[in-house]
Design a protein around this motif. Structure first.
Motif, PDB file in Angstrom:
ATOM      1  N   LEU A 107     -44.735 -10.769  18.701  1.00  0.00           N
ATOM      2  CA  LEU A 107     -43.988 -11.900  19.268  1.00  0.00           C
ATOM      3  C   LEU A 107     -43.210 -11.502  20.518  1.00  0.00           C
ATOM      4  CD1 LEU A 107     -42.596 -13.626  16.063  1.00  0.00           C
ATOM      5  CD2 LEU A 107     -44.332 -14.509  17.622  1.00  0.00           C
ATOM      6  N   HIS A 108     -42.721 -10.269  20.575  1.00  0.00           N
ATOM      7  CA  HIS A 108     -41.870  -9.844  21.684  1.00  0.00           C
ATOM      8  C   HIS A 108     -42.362  -8.497  22.212  1.00  0.00           C
ATOM      9  CE1 HIS A 108     -39.157 -13.025  20.453  1.00  0.00           C
ATOM     10  NE2 HIS A 108     -39.173 -12.531  19.211  1.00  0.00           N
ATOM     11  N   PRO A 109     -43.493  -8.489  22.897  1.00  0.00           N
ATOM     12  CA  PRO A 109     -44.016  -7.208  23.408  1.00  0.00           C
ATOM     13  C   PRO A 109     -43.128  -6.588  24.471  1.00  0.00           C
ATOM     14  CG  PRO A 109     -45.264  -9.058  24.284  1.00  0.00           C
ATOM     15  CD  PRO A 109     -44.371  -9.629  23.231  1.00  0.00           C
ATOM     16  N   GLU A 110     -42.267  -7.381  25.113  1.00  0.00           N
ATOM     17  CA  GLU A 110     -41.424  -6.838  26.175  1.00  0.00           C
ATOM     18  C   GLU A 110     -40.231  -6.045  25.633  1.00  0.00           C
ATOM     19  OE1 GLU A 110     -39.329 -10.324  24.659  1.00  0.00           O
ATOM     20  OE2 GLU A 110     -41.433  -9.846  25.117  1.00  0.00           O
ATOM     21  N   CYS A 111     -39.964  -6.132  24.316  1.00  0.00           N
ATOM     22  CA  CYS A 111     -38.791  -5.478  23.714  1.00  0.00           C
ATOM     23  C   CYS A 111     -39.231  -4.241  22.943  1.00  0.00           C
ATOM     24  CB  CYS A 111     -38.057  -6.446  22.784  1.00  0.00           C
ATOM     25  SG  CYS A 111     -36.608  -5.721  22.002  1.00  0.00           S
ATOM     26  N   PRO A 112     -38.866  -3.025  23.392  1.00  0.00           N
ATOM     27  CA  PRO A 112     -39.239  -1.820  22.651  1.00  0.00           C
ATOM     28  C   PRO A 112     -38.610  -1.819  21.255  1.00  0.00           C
ATOM     29  CG  PRO A 112     -38.417  -1.286  24.839  1.00  0.00           C
ATOM     30  CD  PRO A 112     -38.115  -2.708  24.615  1.00  0.00           C
ATOM     31  N   LEU A 113     -39.358  -1.349  20.270  1.00  0.00           N
ATOM     32  CA  LEU A 113     -38.875  -1.309  18.893  1.00  0.00           C
ATOM     33  C   LEU A 113     -39.463  -0.078  18.209  1.00  0.00           C
ATOM     34  CD1 LEU A 113     -37.424  -2.525  16.467  1.00  0.00           C
ATOM     35  CD2 LEU A 113     -39.464  -3.890  16.027  1.00  0.00           C
ATOM     36  N   SER A 114     -38.591   0.761  17.660  1.00  0.00           N
ATOM     37  CA  SER A 114     -39.033   1.958  16.953  1.00  0.00           C
ATOM     38  C   SER A 114     -38.573   1.894  15.513  1.00  0.00           C
ATOM     39  CB  SER A 114     -38.460   3.210  17.621  1.00  0.00           C
ATOM     40  OG  SER A 114     -37.035   3.209  17.570  1.00  0.00           O
ATOM     41  N   LEU A 115     -39.404   2.418  14.606  1.00  0.00           N
ATOM     42  CA  LEU A 115     -39.124   2.411  13.177  1.00  0.00           C
ATOM     43  C   LEU A 115     -39.208   3.838  12.647  1.00  0.00           C
ATOM     44  CD1 LEU A 115     -38.694   1.035  10.425  1.00  0.00           C
ATOM     45  CD2 LEU A 115     -41.184   0.708  10.313  1.00  0.00           C
ATOM     46  N   GLU A 116     -38.164   4.251  11.928  1.00  0.00           N
ATOM     47  CA  GLU A 116     -38.125   5.586  11.325  1.00  0.00           C
ATOM     48  C   GLU A 116     -37.806   5.443   9.852  1.00  0.00           C
ATOM     49  OE1 GLU A 116     -35.271   9.555  11.295  1.00  0.00           O
ATOM     50  OE2 GLU A 116     -35.191   8.157  12.985  1.00  0.00           O
ATOM     51  N   THR A 117     -38.689   5.944   9.000  1.00  0.00           N
ATOM     52  CA  THR A 117     -38.483   5.897   7.553  1.00  0.00           C
ATOM     53  C   THR A 117     -38.622   7.295   6.986  1.00  0.00           C
ATOM     54  OG1 THR A 117     -40.818   5.411   7.181  1.00  0.00           O
ATOM     55  CG2 THR A 117     -39.324   3.536   7.390  1.00  0.00           C
ATOM     56  N   SER A 118     -37.904   7.522   5.879  1.00  0.00           N
ATOM     57  CA  SER A 118     -37.925   8.849   5.270  1.00  0.00           C
ATOM     58  C   SER A 118     -39.220   9.114   4.522  1.00  0.00           C
ATOM     59  CB  SER A 118     -36.729   9.010   4.332  1.00  0.00           C
ATOM     60  OG  SER A 118     -36.758   8.011   3.336  1.00  0.00           O
ATOM     61  N   LYS A 119     -39.860   8.056   3.998  1.00  0.00           N
ATOM     62  CA  LYS A 119     -41.147   8.209   3.328  1.00  0.00           C
ATOM     63  C   LYS A 119     -41.860   6.870   3.330  1.00  0.00           C
ATOM     64  CE  LYS A 119     -38.925   7.765  -1.207  1.00  0.00           C
ATOM     65  NZ  LYS A 119     -38.806   8.386  -2.546  1.00  0.00           N
ATOM     66  N   ALA A 120     -43.123   6.893   2.918  1.00  0.00           N
ATOM     67  CA  ALA A 120     -43.949   5.690   3.052  1.00  0.00           C
ATOM     68  C   ALA A 120     -43.468   4.561   2.164  1.00  0.00           C
ATOM     69  CB  ALA A 120     -45.415   6.040   2.729  1.00  0.00           C
ATOM     70  N   SER A 121     -43.151   4.849   0.908  1.00  0.00           N
ATOM     71  CA  SER A 121     -42.749   3.804  -0.037  1.00  0.00           C
ATOM     72  C   SER A 121     -41.278   3.979  -0.380  1.00  0.00           C
ATOM     73  CB  SER A 121     -43.607   3.884  -1.300  1.00  0.00           C
ATOM     74  OG  SER A 121     -43.201   2.915  -2.237  1.00  0.00           O
ATOM     75  N   ILE A 122     -40.487   2.975  -0.026  1.00  0.00           N
ATOM     76  CA  ILE A 122     -39.046   2.995  -0.314  1.00  0.00           C
ATOM     77  C   ILE A 122     -38.715   1.723  -1.078  1.00  0.00           C
ATOM     78  CG2 ILE A 122     -36.734   3.049   0.646  1.00  0.00           C
ATOM     79  CD1 ILE A 122     -37.854   4.443   3.076  1.00  0.00           C
ATOM     80  N   GLU A 123     -38.339   1.852  -2.335  1.00  0.00           N
ATOM     81  CA  GLU A 123     -38.064   0.685  -3.161  1.00  0.00           C
ATOM     82  C   GLU A 123     -36.562   0.524  -3.356  1.00  0.00           C
ATOM     83  OE1 GLU A 123     -40.171   0.895  -6.797  1.00  0.00           O
ATOM     84  OE2 GLU A 123     -42.082   0.266  -5.926  1.00  0.00           O
ATOM     85  N   ALA A 124     -36.153  -0.754  -3.431  1.00  0.00           N
ATOM     86  CA  ALA A 124     -34.739  -1.081  -3.667  1.00  0.00           C
ATOM     87  C   ALA A 124     -34.671  -2.329  -4.517  1.00  0.00           C
ATOM     88  CB  ALA A 124     -33.996  -1.288  -2.348  1.00  0.00           C
ATOM     89  N   LEU A 125     -33.497  -2.548  -5.137  1.00  0.00           N
ATOM     90  CA  LEU A 125     -33.259  -3.779  -5.890  1.00  0.00           C
ATOM     91  C   LEU A 125     -32.801  -4.860  -4.921  1.00  0.00           C
ATOM     92  CD1 LEU A 125     -31.456  -2.529  -9.117  1.00  0.00           C
ATOM     93  CD2 LEU A 125     -33.831  -3.227  -8.837  1.00  0.00           C
ATOM     94  N   GLY A 126     -33.574  -5.910  -4.814  1.00  0.00           N
ATOM     95  CA  GLY A 126     -33.230  -6.981  -3.884  1.00  0.00           C
ATOM     96  C   GLY A 126     -34.101  -8.189  -4.114  1.00  0.00           C
ATOM     97  N   ASN A 127     -34.133  -9.068  -3.148  1.00  0.00           N
ATOM     98  CA  ASN A 127     -34.908 -10.302  -3.224  1.00  0.00           C
ATOM     99  C   ASN A 127     -35.744 -10.405  -1.965  1.00  0.00           C
ATOM    100  OD1 ASN A 127     -35.054 -13.417  -2.428  1.00  0.00           O
ATOM    101  ND2 ASN A 127     -35.042 -13.235  -4.674  1.00  0.00           N
ATOM    102  N   ASP A 128     -37.034 -10.617  -2.139  1.00  0.00           N
ATOM    103  CA  ASP A 128     -37.950 -10.627  -1.005  1.00  0.00           C
ATOM    104  C   ASP A 128     -37.547 -11.680   0.032  1.00  0.00           C
ATOM    105  OD1 ASP A 128     -40.810  -9.774   0.007  1.00  0.00           O
ATOM    106  OD2 ASP A 128     -40.733 -11.954   0.115  1.00  0.00           O
ATOM    107  N   ARG A 129     -37.225 -12.872  -0.433  1.00  0.00           N
ATOM    108  CA  ARG A 129     -36.887 -13.959   0.504  1.00  0.00           C
ATOM    109  C   ARG A 129     -35.591 -13.662   1.251  1.00  0.00           C
ATOM    110  NH1 ARG A 129     -33.709 -18.414   0.341  1.00  0.00           N
ATOM    111  NH2 ARG A 129     -33.046 -17.924  -1.774  1.00  0.00           N
TER     112      ARG A 129
END
Length: 665
Positions: free
Chosen positions: A530-552
């Protein structure tokens, strides 16, 4: 040259007088020292003077010496008092400033050390906020009294300014006390005043229960009067701080108003009911009506600009009240009425105890232990005597009720007939109202069903046309996929609303395990399309990170934060864009979203996360100020935490913490 020399000499004389103003030391053998004998006073008619203005007035000798407490009655003006505190020996016990009374609305305390014998200017002062119109959490010691610990610059002389502004009676006393004396005073205050409030509440409950049981109006009025007296006294003496520590600054003015305006209106009503003034004493009846109206006027103007005038008028009008009540009790006693002697004794006690506080409130008598506590002592005996007198009246009323039982039964039958007629009329009106409500619900259902049909049709057309464009290859497949997903989501939301209307279904907001890493990757991919003009980087500690929450809810949080970062980021050649980090610890999952900004807003984090509040760097970007508020609400609904990270003023960073299965520390 001679004029300049003369001016210098005059300034030196004034400064010498200011620098050598009387200090207020606490001797080793003393536990309490009244400061009111060593201070100076400055009137602030408009309440506009700042600490700089007060410090300048002190240096130029505009403060006037005062001996004794400040007692100005009711006034809209603010008061400044100034004094010095002498150095404290190293082995001296800890000292505190005790500012009384506790019901002052706003008390601003300013303290600064005196350097080289020169009075400090306004910038050197440390400010502290007190008063019952301010949250109790702002105090250094959240006590029932206004207490300030003296912990800084004890080895030097300190200049102290106190600014007082209040809508209640403008009385100020300040004392220097040791910790032992303070603890004793606080314990005695809670014991004495708390005991008085407890006794008043107990007698109020007894009178109300008796009034309900015996259907005696005077008992109910007197019970309400005792309740108002207890509430007002709890506000005046700071007892409410123990019961409502987080909201007392919003309630205390009403507590005091109930105790003043409400109690005066109720006691006037009680006197009218006790002595039947509408038939026997017309002049007293009209006077008591005026008192009751003045009490209600003071009650309804609570917190407004007219409260001081209304309260002062009430006290002026009510000054003869105890004498009028005593005369009516004497007339009742002479007429041989039941409990006339007890009522006469009760109002004589009130007359003695109420005259001194009235004159103190009006500024005629000084503030001292007698004028401060005479009303409480007399009220205690008055409550006991009035309860006894009302009990005597109840016994007499029961005797007369026995003789009039037959007439009461006939009246009860007549009253029951009238009530039955009114009930039948009420049932008919209720039936008509329910029928109208049923019709309105049917109309509402038809409207929603019609709206759903009209709304779903163009959505279906849009979805079909997107399929055609995808097959022809006219637009990038990534953007089309996002558009299709958005339309399907919009259609799903509308279906949810329709199910909610038809079947009472509500969206599932329960927390369960969510793969945060996968959701972040999906939303980052959508964002890059949607926004190719805005740089965006993602850093995660591992591939699967689970938490207690609500998808919506988690989607709402991430979408709003990414959109805010895109709108408010700095656009520069070396811009790193938006940085998203996600890490998992033992019991929690942390998500950080940061971006560079021109200048971070000076508003506190709580203010930025309030509804309809926007940051100071939004520029021309449109928005409603609801983004961060929705984010905080969603995170709290998932039992998580969110805060703005302090540090680099050119970086705006939001940190979210969700539970990873165990409670978050």
């Amino acid at each position: 040259m001679p004029r300049m020399l003369l001016a210098s000499v005059l300034l030196l004389v004034v400064s010498f007088g200011v620098m050598h103003a009387a200090a207020a030391p606490l001797e080793p053998a003393d536990t309490r020292r009244e400061v009111s004998g060593d201070w100076h006073f400055l009137d602030d008619p408009n309440g506009e003077l700042t600490i700089r203005d007060a410090a300048l007035a002190w240096r130029t000798g505009r403060f006037e010496a005062r001996d004794g407490s400040i007692n100005r009655g009711y006034t809209d003006s603010a008061s400044w008092v100034a004094f010095e505190l002498a150095p404290v020996p190293a082995d001296a016990p800890r000292q505190y400033l005790l500012i009384e009374p506790v019901y002052l609305d706003r008390v601003d305390l300013y303290i600064a050390p005196v350097v080289d014998g020169s009075p400090p200017d306004g910038q050197a002062f440390q400010a502290y906020r007190y008063g019952d119109a301010r949250p109790l959490d702002e105090r250094l010691l959240p006590q029932t009294r206004i207490v300030h610990p003296l912990t800084q610059d004890l080895d030097r002389t300190r200049q102290v300014f106190i600014r007082v502004e209040t809508r209640s009676t403008h009385t100020v006393d300040v004392a220097l006390v040791t910790e032992a004396a303070l603890q004793g005073a606080l314990q005695w205050s809670v014991l004495l005043h708390g005991g008085f409030v407890a006794i008043a509440l107990a007698l109020a409950l007894i009178n109300v229960l008796l009034a309900i049981r015996l259907r005696q109006g005077p008992l109910a009025i007197y019970g309400a009067y005792l309740l108002a007296l207890a509430i007002g006294y709890a506000g005046i003496e700071g007892i409410g701080n123990l019961v409502f520590p987080h909201s007392i600054h919003r309630l205390n003015d009403w507590f005091v108003s109930i105790g003043t305006g409400g109690s005066f209106a109720l006691v006037a009503w009680l006197v009218m009911a006790l002595f039947d003034t509408s038939r026997r004493h017309r002049w007293a009846h009209y006077y008591l009506i005026i008192v009751a109206l003045a009490g209600l006027g003071a009650l309804v103007t609570t917190g407004g600009p007219l409260y001081s005038q209304s309260a002062e008028l009430l006290f002026a009008v009510s000054l003869p009240l105890v004498f009028v009540a005593m005369y009516l009790a004497w007339a009742s006693y002479r007429a041989g009425e039941p409990a006339g002697r007890i009522f006469l004794l009760a109002f004589c006690v009130s007359t003695v105890g109420a005259t001194a506080p009235f004159l103190r409130i009006l500024g005629i008598l000084p503030s001292n232990p007698f004028t401060l506590h005479a009303l409480q002592v007399s009220s205690f005996f008055h409550m006991i005597l009035m309860t006894m007198g009302l009990s005597e009246r109840v016994l007499d009323a029961e005797e007369r009720a026995k003789r009039a039982l037959q007439g009461a039964e006939q009246r009860a039958v007549s009253l029951a007939g009238k009530m039955t007629q009114r009930l039948e009329a009420s049932n008919e009106a209720l039936t008509q109202t329910l029928e109208r409500e049923r019709q309105l619900r049917l109309d509402q259902q038809r409207f929603i069903e019609s709206l759903s049909h009209d709304y779903r049709t163009p959505l279906a057309v849009l979805n079909t046309n997107l399929d055609i464009i995808r097959s022809e290859g006219g637009v990038g497949s990534g953007r089309l996929a996002v558009m299709g997903q958005a339309i399907r989501r919009l259609r799903s939301l509308f279906d949810d609303a329709l199910r909610s209307r038809r079947f009472g279904w509500v969206p599932d907001d329960e927390n369960r395990r969510v793969d945060v890493g996968e959701m972040l990757e999906l939303m980052v991919d959508e964002f890059r399309v949607l926004h190719p003009e805005c740089p965006l980087s993602l850093e995660t500690s591992k591939a699967s990170i689970e938490a207690l929450g609500n998808d919506r809810l988690l989607r709402v949080v991430l979408f709003n934060l990414l959109d805010n970062a895109r709108k408010y980021r700095v656009r520069a050649p070396d811009d790193r864009g938006i940085e998203v980090c996600c890490h998992m610890s033992d019991h929690s999952v942390s998500i950080a979203i940061r971006n560079a900004v021109e200048k971070k807003s000076d508003a506190p984090a709580d203010a930025l996360m309030a509804p309809f509040v926007r940051g100071g760097s939004e520029g021309d970007e449109s928005g409603t100020g609801m983004g961060l508020f929705l984010v905080r609400s969603a995170v709290e609904q998932m039992n998580g935490r969110i805060w703005l990270v302090d540090g680099d003023p050119s970086v705006f960073e939001v940190l979210i913490e969700l539970s990873g299965g165990a409670p978050i520390k």
